[in-house]
Design a protein around this motif. Sequence first.
Motif, mmCIF file in Angstrom:
data_model
loop_
_atom_site.group_PDB
_atom_site.id
_atom_site.type_symbol
_atom_site.label_atom_id
_atom_site.label_comp_id
_atom_site.label_asym_id
_atom_site.label_seq_id
_atom_site.Cartn_x
_atom_site.Cartn_y
_atom_site.Cartn_z
ATOM 1 N N PHE A 25 34.842 30.553 45.433
ATOM 2 C CA PHE A 25 33.448 30.373 44.999
ATOM 3 C C PHE A 25 33.340 30.406 43.480
ATOM 4 C CE2 PHE A 25 31.839 30.674 49.288
ATOM 5 C CZ PHE A 25 30.690 29.898 49.224
ATOM 6 N N LEU A 26 34.078 31.294 42.830
ATOM 7 C CA LEU A 26 34.034 31.320 41.368
ATOM 8 C C LEU A 26 34.574 30.007 40.804
ATOM 9 C CD1 LEU A 26 33.424 32.604 38.689
ATOM 10 C CD2 LEU A 26 35.547 33.949 38.901
ATOM 11 N N ASP A 27 35.673 29.519 41.337
ATOM 12 C CA ASP A 27 36.205 28.238 40.865
ATOM 13 C C ASP A 27 35.231 27.092 41.133
ATOM 14 O OD1 ASP A 27 38.525 29.081 39.640
ATOM 15 O OD2 ASP A 27 39.769 28.815 41.426
ATOM 16 N N TYR A 28 34.556 27.130 42.270
ATOM 17 C CA TYR A 28 33.559 26.101 42.589
ATOM 18 C C TYR A 28 32.467 26.057 41.518
ATOM 19 C CZ TYR A 28 29.885 23.637 45.135
ATOM 20 O OH TYR A 28 28.900 22.756 45.513
ATOM 21 N N TYR A 29 31.972 27.209 41.116
ATOM 22 C CA TYR A 29 30.916 27.229 40.097
ATOM 23 C C TYR A 29 31.458 26.941 38.700
ATOM 24 C CZ TYR A 29 27.511 28.302 43.562
ATOM 25 O OH TYR A 29 26.686 28.202 44.653
ATOM 26 N N ARG A 30 32.698 27.309 38.430
ATOM 27 C CA ARG A 30 33.311 26.901 37.156
ATOM 28 C C ARG A 30 33.374 25.373 37.086
ATOM 29 N NH1 ARG A 30 38.194 31.202 37.830
ATOM 30 N NH2 ARG A 30 37.411 32.884 36.493
ATOM 31 N N ALA A 138 32.670 57.026 33.320
ATOM 32 C CA ALA A 138 33.921 56.476 33.851
ATOM 33 C C ALA A 138 33.774 56.056 35.308
ATOM 34 C CB ALA A 138 35.040 57.497 33.701
ATOM 35 N N GLU A 139 32.950 56.778 36.064
ATOM 36 C CA GLU A 139 32.782 56.444 37.485
ATOM 37 C C GLU A 139 32.036 55.123 37.709
ATOM 38 O OE1 GLU A 139 29.396 59.210 36.365
ATOM 39 O OE2 GLU A 139 31.561 59.249 36.088
ATOM 40 N N LYS A 140 31.507 54.548 36.638
ATOM 41 C CA LYS A 140 30.831 53.249 36.737
ATOM 42 C C LYS A 140 31.755 52.085 36.368
ATOM 43 C CE LYS A 140 26.219 54.667 36.761
ATOM 44 N NZ LYS A 140 25.068 54.076 37.326
ATOM 45 N N ARG A 141 33.027 52.387 36.072
ATOM 46 C CA ARG A 141 33.976 51.304 35.769
ATOM 47 C C ARG A 141 34.070 50.370 36.970
ATOM 48 N NH1 ARG A 141 39.152 54.470 34.538
ATOM 49 N NH2 ARG A 141 39.879 52.784 35.830
ATOM 50 N N PRO A 142 33.863 49.085 36.754
ATOM 51 C CA PRO A 142 33.900 48.168 37.887
ATOM 52 C C PRO A 142 35.324 47.771 38.288
ATOM 53 C CG PRO A 142 33.223 47.006 35.899
ATOM 54 C CD PRO A 142 33.362 48.458 35.538
ATOM 55 N N SER A 143 35.418 47.339 39.529
ATOM 56 C CA SER A 143 36.681 46.842 40.075
ATOM 57 C C SER A 143 36.764 45.328 39.878
ATOM 58 C CB SER A 143 36.755 47.144 41.580
ATOM 59 O OG SER A 143 35.741 46.408 42.257
ATOM 60 N N LEU A 144 37.946 44.779 40.127
ATOM 61 C CA LEU A 144 38.091 43.319 40.097
ATOM 62 C C LEU A 144 37.154 42.683 41.116
ATOM 63 C CD1 LEU A 144 39.301 40.604 39.315
ATOM 64 C CD2 LEU A 144 41.234 41.121 40.851
ATOM 65 N N ARG A 145 36.990 43.297 42.267
ATOM 66 C CA ARG A 145 36.072 42.761 43.280
ATOM 67 C C ARG A 145 34.673 42.601 42.671
ATOM 68 N NH1 ARG A 145 37.146 46.135 46.652
ATOM 69 N NH2 ARG A 145 38.333 44.916 48.161
ATOM 70 N N TRP A 146 34.184 43.638 41.989
ATOM 71 C CA TRP A 146 32.864 43.585 41.366
ATOM 72 C C TRP A 146 32.828 42.500 40.295
ATOM 73 C CZ3 TRP A 146 30.609 43.746 36.661
ATOM 74 C CH2 TRP A 146 29.238 43.968 36.619
ATOM 75 N N ILE A 147 33.882 42.406 39.490
ATOM 76 C CA ILE A 147 33.930 41.393 38.430
ATOM 77 C C ILE A 147 33.821 39.997 39.035
ATOM 78 C CG2 ILE A 147 35.388 40.316 36.668
ATOM 79 C CD1 ILE A 147 36.509 43.170 36.112
ATOM 80 N N LEU A 148 34.560 39.725 40.110
ATOM 81 C CA LEU A 148 34.501 38.406 40.738
ATOM 82 C C LEU A 148 33.094 38.097 41.240
ATOM 83 C CD1 LEU A 148 37.913 38.397 42.622
ATOM 84 C CD2 LEU A 148 37.291 36.973 40.657
ATOM 85 N N VAL A 149 32.452 39.063 41.895
ATOM 86 C CA VAL A 149 31.077 38.839 42.374
ATOM 87 C C VAL A 149 30.148 38.616 41.187
ATOM 88 C CG1 VAL A 149 29.114 39.890 43.577
ATOM 89 C CG2 VAL A 149 31.417 40.070 44.547
ATOM 90 N N HIS A 150 30.285 39.437 40.151
ATOM 91 C CA HIS A 150 29.446 39.278 38.965
ATOM 92 C C HIS A 150 29.652 37.911 38.323
ATOM 93 C CE1 HIS A 150 27.382 39.970 35.223
ATOM 94 N NE2 HIS A 150 28.498 39.683 34.571
#
Length: 175
Positions: A25-30, A138-150
Amino acid sequence: MPDDGPDPRSEPPRRAGERETLEAFLDYYRETVRWKVSGMSEQDLRKIIVPSGWSPLGMIKHLGYVERSWFRVRLGGEEGLPVPWTDDDPDADFRVEPEEATEDIVAFYRDACERSRSIAASHSLDDLVVHWPADRPAEKRPSLRWILVHMIEETARHAGHLDVVRELIDGATGD
């Protein structure tokens, strides 16, 4: 755009695992972002028609810096990469300077996306960013999963902006 030829985008799979779906999905929107500006004249790429002051080419530049910030700097931990914005000019990444070449900005975005893919491939979806502002918990550091969705949200939202601006500039419409 559809008026200029066939759709070059790859449809995301309808049945795939979580990671493959997010990345597709990210590549589709890119690809959508690049498609939205394809075939535009140099003048139209730099045309500013919204009060916030960005042009289609400026949006491409902004998205390149967003890719770089999330993947290379925050997830990958790279330091010292130059940025165009300052405290006094926080939106400079949307602005195209007269000396900036269209080809360079488009290549910057393409390269940023390629680097992002490479960095993401070397991490699990649960990996957390390594570069995080000291003034944020520090507990709000996002994961790669969150980065991809964002990044899907960010890129899709700006693709919609580009769609409207493109229609206003030259009448081209599309998905």
